[in-house]
Scaffold this motif. Structure first.
Motif, PDB file in Angstrom:
ATOM      1  N   LEU A 282       0.821  -1.161   0.067  1.00  0.00           N
ATOM      2  CA  LEU A 282       0.152  -0.009   0.019  1.00  0.00           C
ATOM      3  C   LEU A 282       0.851   1.417   0.024  1.00  0.00           C
ATOM      4  O   LEU A 282       0.308   2.510   0.149  1.00  0.00           O
ATOM      5  N   ASN A 283       2.208   1.214  -0.189  1.00  0.00           N
ATOM      6  CA  ASN A 283       2.907   2.314   0.113  1.00  0.00           C
ATOM      7  C   ASN A 283       4.089   2.307  -1.025  1.00  0.00           C
ATOM      8  O   ASN A 283       5.142   2.822  -0.753  1.00  0.00           O
ATOM      9  N   HIS A 284       3.692   2.202  -2.337  1.00  0.00           N
ATOM     10  CA  HIS A 284       4.723   2.254  -3.457  1.00  0.00           C
ATOM     11  C   HIS A 284       4.638   3.411  -3.861  1.00  0.00           C
ATOM     12  O   HIS A 284       3.645   3.977  -4.358  1.00  0.00           O
ATOM     13  N   PRO A 285       5.888   3.919  -4.098  1.00  0.00           N
ATOM     14  CA  PRO A 285       5.875   5.516  -4.546  1.00  0.00           C
ATOM     15  C   PRO A 285       6.096   5.526  -6.092  1.00  0.00           C
ATOM     16  O   PRO A 285       6.868   4.577  -6.879  1.00  0.00           O
ATOM     17  N   VAL A 286       5.373   6.399  -6.822  1.00  0.00           N
ATOM     18  CA  VAL A 286       5.203   6.582  -8.034  1.00  0.00           C
ATOM     19  C   VAL A 286       5.246   8.105  -8.666  1.00  0.00           C
ATOM     20  O   VAL A 286       4.738   8.882  -7.948  1.00  0.00           O
ATOM     21  N   HIS A 289       4.844  11.644 -14.791  1.00  0.00           N
ATOM     22  CA  HIS A 289       5.829  12.462 -15.267  1.00  0.00           C
ATOM     23  C   HIS A 289       5.129  13.898 -15.851  1.00  0.00           C
ATOM     24  O   HIS A 289       5.743  14.488 -16.172  1.00  0.00           O
ATOM     25  N   LYS A 290       3.868  13.712 -15.841  1.00  0.00           N
ATOM     26  CA  LYS A 290       3.138  14.737 -16.462  1.00  0.00           C
ATOM     27  C   LYS A 290       3.128  16.192 -15.513  1.00  0.00           C
ATOM     28  O   LYS A 290       3.105  17.136 -15.985  1.00  0.00           O
ATOM     29  N   THR A 291       2.899  15.712 -14.366  1.00  0.00           N
ATOM     30  CA  THR A 291       2.842  16.766 -13.276  1.00  0.00           C
ATOM     31  C   THR A 291       4.024  16.985 -12.513  1.00  0.00           C
ATOM     32  O   THR A 291       4.074  17.889 -11.831  1.00  0.00           O
ATOM     33  N   GLY A 292       5.038  15.923 -12.496  1.00  0.00           N
ATOM     34  CA  GLY A 292       6.146  15.967 -11.521  1.00  0.00           C
ATOM     35  C   GLY A 292       5.942  15.660 -10.177  1.00  0.00           C
ATOM     36  O   GLY A 292       6.724  15.886  -9.263  1.00  0.00           O
ATOM     37  N   LYS A 293       4.604  15.315  -9.817  1.00  0.00           N
ATOM     38  CA  LYS A 293       4.405  14.872  -8.490  1.00  0.00           C
ATOM     39  C   LYS A 293       4.376  13.399  -8.187  1.00  0.00           C
ATOM     40  O   LYS A 293       4.212  12.520  -9.092  1.00  0.00           O
ATOM     41  N   GLY A 294       4.643  13.114  -7.007  1.00  0.00           N
ATOM     42  CA  GLY A 294       4.844  11.718  -6.503  1.00  0.00           C
ATOM     43  C   GLY A 294       3.389  11.291  -6.027  1.00  0.00           C
ATOM     44  O   GLY A 294       2.754  12.319  -5.416  1.00  0.00           O
ATOM     45  N   GLU A 295       3.234   9.986  -6.148  1.00  0.00           N
ATOM     46  CA  GLU A 295       1.963   9.493  -5.525  1.00  0.00           C
ATOM     47  C   GLU A 295       2.256   8.162  -4.654  1.00  0.00           C
ATOM     48  O   GLU A 295       3.145   7.506  -5.055  1.00  0.00           O
ATOM     49  N   ILE A 296       1.683   8.038  -3.679  1.00  0.00           N
ATOM     50  CA  ILE A 296       1.801   6.654  -3.020  1.00  0.00           C
ATOM     51  C   ILE A 296       0.717   5.813  -3.298  1.00  0.00           C
ATOM     52  O   ILE A 296      -0.598   6.159  -3.055  1.00  0.00           O
ATOM     53  N   THR A 297       1.329   4.577  -3.890  1.00  0.00           N
ATOM     54  CA  THR A 297       0.037   3.651  -4.392  1.00  0.00           C
ATOM     55  C   THR A 297      -0.134   2.554  -3.904  1.00  0.00           C
ATOM     56  O   THR A 297       0.731   1.914  -3.225  1.00  0.00           O
ATOM     57  N   SER A 298      -1.255   1.735  -4.234  1.00  0.00           N
ATOM     58  CA  SER A 298      -1.578   0.328  -3.896  1.00  0.00           C
ATOM     59  C   SER A 298      -1.205  -0.451  -5.033  1.00  0.00           C
ATOM     60  O   SER A 298      -1.650  -0.177  -6.277  1.00  0.00           O
ATOM     61  N   HIS A 344      -3.250   0.181  -8.481  1.00  0.00           N
ATOM     62  CA  HIS A 344      -4.626   0.374  -8.090  1.00  0.00           C
ATOM     63  C   HIS A 344      -5.063   1.652  -7.845  1.00  0.00           C
ATOM     64  O   HIS A 344      -4.998   2.125  -6.602  1.00  0.00           O
ATOM     65  N   PRO A 345      -5.522   2.531  -8.600  1.00  0.00           N
ATOM     66  CA  PRO A 345      -6.093   3.967  -8.279  1.00  0.00           C
ATOM     67  C   PRO A 345      -7.373   3.833  -7.228  1.00  0.00           C
ATOM     68  O   PRO A 345      -7.688   4.746  -6.573  1.00  0.00           O
ATOM     69  N   GLU A 346      -8.185   2.775  -7.502  1.00  0.00           N
ATOM     70  CA  GLU A 346      -9.210   2.598  -6.560  1.00  0.00           C
ATOM     71  C   GLU A 346      -8.733   2.153  -5.237  1.00  0.00           C
ATOM     72  O   GLU A 346      -9.612   2.035  -4.207  1.00  0.00           O
ATOM     73  N   SER A 347      -7.643   1.744  -5.012  1.00  0.00           N
ATOM     74  CA  SER A 347      -6.822   1.404  -3.803  1.00  0.00           C
ATOM     75  C   SER A 347      -7.870   0.295  -3.174  1.00  0.00           C
ATOM     76  O   SER A 347      -7.967  -0.688  -3.829  1.00  0.00           O
ATOM     77  N   SER A 348      -8.256   0.647  -1.641  1.00  0.00           N
ATOM     78  CA  SER A 348      -9.035  -0.343  -1.120  1.00  0.00           C
ATOM     79  C   SER A 348      -8.405  -1.722  -0.823  1.00  0.00           C
ATOM     80  O   SER A 348      -8.785  -2.745  -1.663  1.00  0.00           O
TER      81      SER A 348
END
Length: 371
Positions: A282-286, A289-298, A344-348
């Motif tokens: 549940l804590n994979h960093p992505v 490239h379009k926004t330059g922002k990081g996301e913590i992902t499932s 998984h953008p829906e996460s859960s």
């Protein structure tokens, strides 16, 4: 304290772990996988992408909060079996409707506890994913289990999505006040929260079997196609590669998640690769490239799109990358309204950093509808 039978876990390289039986008495075999999530064990166990796998939870305590029916991602447990450190027989949450032991028994699933999961995970990380077998049957010996394990198929080259895809199409109505869009969801082993995220955004969702003909899909007159997650090796799904290519050629917006992402890639001539031990947690960093922002992902996958094949295709844009190992985490087609992600953008369970992708899909469908 409940007295529990002895159990054993035997890996295909001969490594053995002893522990206690949880769930039903019996045995189960499959590919070893580990999930690093601190919560969400019910969502993990009911995720169809885990079909055929023995799931090791790295969180040291599992079962504390029991299970609750609304938190299942499918109608039943999908993984072959579970491996944990400390098992709680007590469900200490008011909304739980059963203990994890009861849940395992209801789903006819085998598990093992009191295993040094840190040692097991270190072994997998070093040696790579491999098959294993759990047994709580008294008469089984290490030697006999090792022999049985030789007959367990490798995940590489294995087609499993057809075992979890719906057999009949069904409709899930929008749950927001205004329903303006229709989405055809191709079920390769979809988590239920994917459809819920679309329903909440005003989309009626019709879930289709994975082998539905294109003409039957178009008869629904969808505004967009959602290609779901699912289990197994995407390279083995050649008929799905062709169907996804046909879907993309309709010029209707497409959004793919995990298996759907890999099938979009394969439909465009890209290749996929088996990973050393996969990404599950549940804590994979992505990096976007379009926004330059990081996301913590499932995340939950054991295969990945080849970066060299993506970079070698002039019509493919790599939109996201995994920051731990630089694997491809998202792509888009430059000449179509088609994008996909390896997570998984829906996460859960998991963070909601990436749910904006559903909004992007909605925007694509509305734009296409206007034009």
């Amino acid at each position: 304290m409940i007295e529990r039978a002895n159990a054993v876990l035997v890996l295909e390289d001969g490594t053995t772990f002893h522990g206690k039986a949880i769930g039903k008495i019996g045995k189960a075999a499959g590919e070893l996988a580990f999930n690093t999530g601190m919560t969400g064990y019910q969502e993990v166990f009911t995720d169809p992408s885990y079909l055929g796998q023995l799931v090791t939870m790295t969180s040291p305590h599992i079962g504390n909060y029991g299970t609750a029916e609304p938190e299942s991602e499918s109608k039943s447990m999908q993984c072959a079996g579970i491996i944990i450190k400390k098992f709680s027989e007590v469900a200490s949450r008011e909304i739980s409707d059963s203990s994890l032991q009861e849940f395992l028994e209801e789903n006819n699933k085998v598990g093992i506890s009191d295993v040094d999961t840190r040692a097991l995970v270190r072994h997998i990380r070093s040696k790579g994913a491999m098959n294993a077998i759990i047994s709580s049957v008294d008469s089984d010996s290490i030697e006999s289990l090792s022999e049985e394990l030789k007959n367990v198929p490798s995940m590489e080259g294995l087609e499993l999505a057809s075992k979890v895809s719906t057999k009949e199409a069904y409709v899930l109505p929008a749950t927001s006040e205004e329903s303006t869009l229709k989405v055809a969801l191709m079920d390769f082993g979809s988590k239920s929260t994917i459809a819920k995220c679309l329903n909440e955004r005003g989309c009626e969702v019709k879930v289709f079997p994975m082998d539905t003909a294109l003409e039957d899909l178009l008869a629904y007159n969808p505004d967009g196609f959602m290609l779901s997650n699912g289990p197994g090796d995407p390279a083995a799904m050649t008929s799905s590669h062709q169907l996804v290519k046909e879907i993309i050629d309709t010029n209707i917006p497409v959004f793919g998640i995990c298996m759907g992402h890999q099938l979009i890639a394969a439909s465009q001539g890209l290749t996929t690769e088996k990973m050393h031990q996969g990404h599950r947690g549940l804590n994979h960093p992505v990096l976007n490239h379009k926004t330059g922002k990081g996301e913590i992902t499932s995340q939950n996958h054991g295969f990945v799109v080849s970066r060299s094949s993506a970079e070698g295709n002039d019509n493919i844009e790599i939109t996201h990358s995994h920051l731990n190992d630089n694997t491809v985490a998202g792509i888009a087609l430059k000449d179509k309204s088609v994008f996909s992600v390896q997570y998984h953008p829906e996460s859960s369970a998991g963070p909601h950093d990436s749910r904006y992708l559903f909004d992007d899909f909605i925007a694509n469908m509305n734009s296409n509808k206007k034009s």
